[in-house]
Each structure stands twice: as structure tokens, then as C-alpha cells.
Scaffold this motif. Structure first.
Motif, mmCIF file in Angstrom:
data_model
loop_
_atom_site.group_PDB
_atom_site.id
_atom_site.type_symbol
_atom_site.label_atom_id
_atom_site.label_comp_id
_atom_site.label_asym_id
_atom_site.label_seq_id
_atom_site.Cartn_x
_atom_site.Cartn_y
_atom_site.Cartn_z
ATOM 1 N N GLU A 120 12.059 5.767 10.355
ATOM 2 C CA GLU A 120 13.006 5.354 9.313
ATOM 3 C C GLU A 120 13.994 4.317 9.849
ATOM 4 N N ILE A 161 9.795 10.811 12.762
ATOM 5 C CA ILE A 161 10.180 10.458 11.397
ATOM 6 C C ILE A 161 11.505 9.715 11.422
ATOM 7 N N THR A 182 8.510 19.499 7.809
ATOM 8 C CA THR A 182 8.246 19.601 6.366
ATOM 9 C C THR A 182 9.482 19.223 5.557
ATOM 10 N N GLU A 242 9.787 15.419 5.571
ATOM 11 C CA GLU A 242 8.787 14.782 4.709
ATOM 12 C C GLU A 242 9.157 14.939 3.236
ATOM 13 N N ASN A 243 9.595 16.134 2.866
ATOM 14 C CA ASN A 243 9.979 16.376 1.474
ATOM 15 C C ASN A 243 11.207 15.559 1.079
ATOM 16 N N ARG A 297 16.632 6.390 2.431
ATOM 17 C CA ARG A 297 15.740 7.312 3.146
ATOM 18 C C ARG A 297 16.409 7.832 4.421
ATOM 19 N N GLN A 303 12.199 5.056 -2.041
ATOM 20 C CA GLN A 303 11.674 3.788 -1.539
ATOM 21 C C GLN A 303 12.698 3.014 -0.718
ATOM 22 N N VAL A 317 12.191 12.565 2.005
ATOM 23 C CA VAL A 317 11.984 11.120 1.780
ATOM 24 C C VAL A 317 10.781 10.818 0.900
ATOM 25 N N ALA A 318 10.112 11.857 0.422
ATOM 26 C CA ALA A 318 8.828 11.672 -0.271
ATOM 27 C C ALA A 318 8.892 10.707 -1.447
ATOM 28 N N ASN A 319 9.953 10.761 -2.230
ATOM 29 C CA ASN A 319 10.015 9.967 -3.459
ATOM 30 C C ASN A 319 11.077 8.878 -3.422
#
Length: 204
Positions: A140, A136, A74, A77-78, A89, A84, A80-82
Motif C-alpha cells: 500500500e 500488505i 484477513t 484484506e477485508n 487504502r 480504490q 481494503v477490498a472495496n
């Protein structure tokens, strides 16, 4: 709420209390020095009651092991969420890993240092949760390769190299091995070390 529902809720609440008490005692005393009897005493349960929920301490560690990887997944995910940009990242992923270790040292030790959960209860569920987190990082790295970084290098090797480095740094932090440095200096040293690693990698 019916009797069955109430009993189920009470059972879940007791199980949650056992887990939370175990985490507190593990954090204060270390995994090796805490027994199920210690946990029972802390919450004024009989040891027999604890065994209704967990077969032994390793099974309890197994539960925490899975929970830790879910938390890490979690956090990744949080992080790299926003974002680009491929390199950014990867950068924030490393920061999230170190932050998780610093904020959750008892989980980190159980997940990556202690051998206890690996003895008996290493199941497909544990591997699945751990691999989800590691995938993840690998994804990346793949993304960075697609954007021109790590030319000629194999993504799994690069991901493993990054993990080894950041894990080493995290382990030194949570095992309190940085005392040769001034306390005020440590956060800057940690951040700069992570940035320097990425700087070296960016040139590959």
C-alpha cells in the motif's frame, strides 16, 4: 461416518477445545501465569491428555501466534477490498490494525509484545504468516508512492515508520496506559492521533 473419520473429528474437536480454553485463560490471567496443567484442569482433562496434542506451552503459543497473523491478514484484506483510492487504502489499513489490537488484545500481545513464541518455535511458517501481513502495508505504501505520495522516500522505510507509530499506539491501548485520559475521550484521541499522523505523512 466411519470409525476413522469419527476419531479424527473427535481429535480435532479436543484440540479446538484446548486452544479455545487456553485463549480464555491467557486473556484472564496472562500468558506467564497459565500452564498446560491449568488448561487441563479447566476442561477436566488429565495433563497427559494435553501433551498428546501439544509438546509444551510454547508449542501452544506457537499455534496461536500463527492463527493471530492469519486473522490480521484477513482483516487487512477485508479493509481494503472495496477501496480504490491509494491514500484511503493506507488510512483504513491503519484503522484495521488498531481495531484488531483493541478487539484481540491477547493475540496482539502474543504476536507483537510477548517474547515467548520467539524463543523456540519461530519457524518459516510463522515468518510467512507475519510477512504476508506486513507485505500488505508495504504494497500500500508502494501504491501511494506510485500516486505521488512520499516523494523521494524508500517504501520500506516509510512502511516501517508507519508500523512503529501504529504499533506504539496499539500497545499503549491494550496495555491500559491511557488512563490519564478520560474514558470517553480515548476513542476520539486515538482516532485523531491516527488521522494526524497520516496528515503529516501526506505532506511528505
Amino acid at each position: 461416518m466411519g470409525i476413522t473419520d469419527r476419531k479424527q473429528r473427535e481429535k480435532e474437536e479436543k484440540r479446538h477445545l484446548i486452544i479455545e480454553t487456553a485463549k480464555k485463560l491467557f486473556r484472564e490471567n496472562g500468558f506467564e501465569r497459565v500452564s498446560l496443567r491449568n488448561i487441563a484442569d479447566a476442561i477436566e482433562y488429565s495433563p497427559t491428555m494435553i501433551y498428546l496434542y501439544f509438546k509444551d506451552k510454547d508449542e501452544l503459543l506457537h499455534v496461536l501466534h500463527i492463527e493471530g497473523f492469519r486473522m490480521l491478514h484477513t482483516a487487512f484484506e477485508n479493509a481494503v477490498a472495496n477501496i480504490q483510492d491509494a491514500w484511503q487504502r493506507l488510512d483504513v489499513l491503519g484503522e484495521a490494525y488498531l481495531r484488531f489490537a483493541i478487539e484481540n488484545p491477547e493475540y496482539y500481545e502474543l504476536m507483537f509484545i510477548s517474547s515467548n513464541p520467539m524463543k523456540i518455535y519461530m519457524t518459516d511458517e510463522v515468518w510467512e504468516e507475519g510477512l504476508k501481513s506486513h507485505s500488505i502495508l508495504e504494497n500500500e505504501v508502494k501504491n501511494c508512492i506510485a500516486h505521488g505520495y512520499f516523494k523521494g522516500l524508500e517504501y520500506r522505510t516509510v512502511a516501517f515508520m508507519i508500523w512503529c507509530f501504529v504499533h506504539g499506539l496499539a500497545s499503549l491501548i491494550i496495555k491500559d496506559r491511557l488512563k490519564m485520559y478520560e474514558e470517553v475521550e480515548r476513542p476520539v484521541l486515538i482516532a485523531n492521533t491516527h488521522k494526524q499522523l497520516l496528515g503529516f505523512l501526506q505532506k511528505l
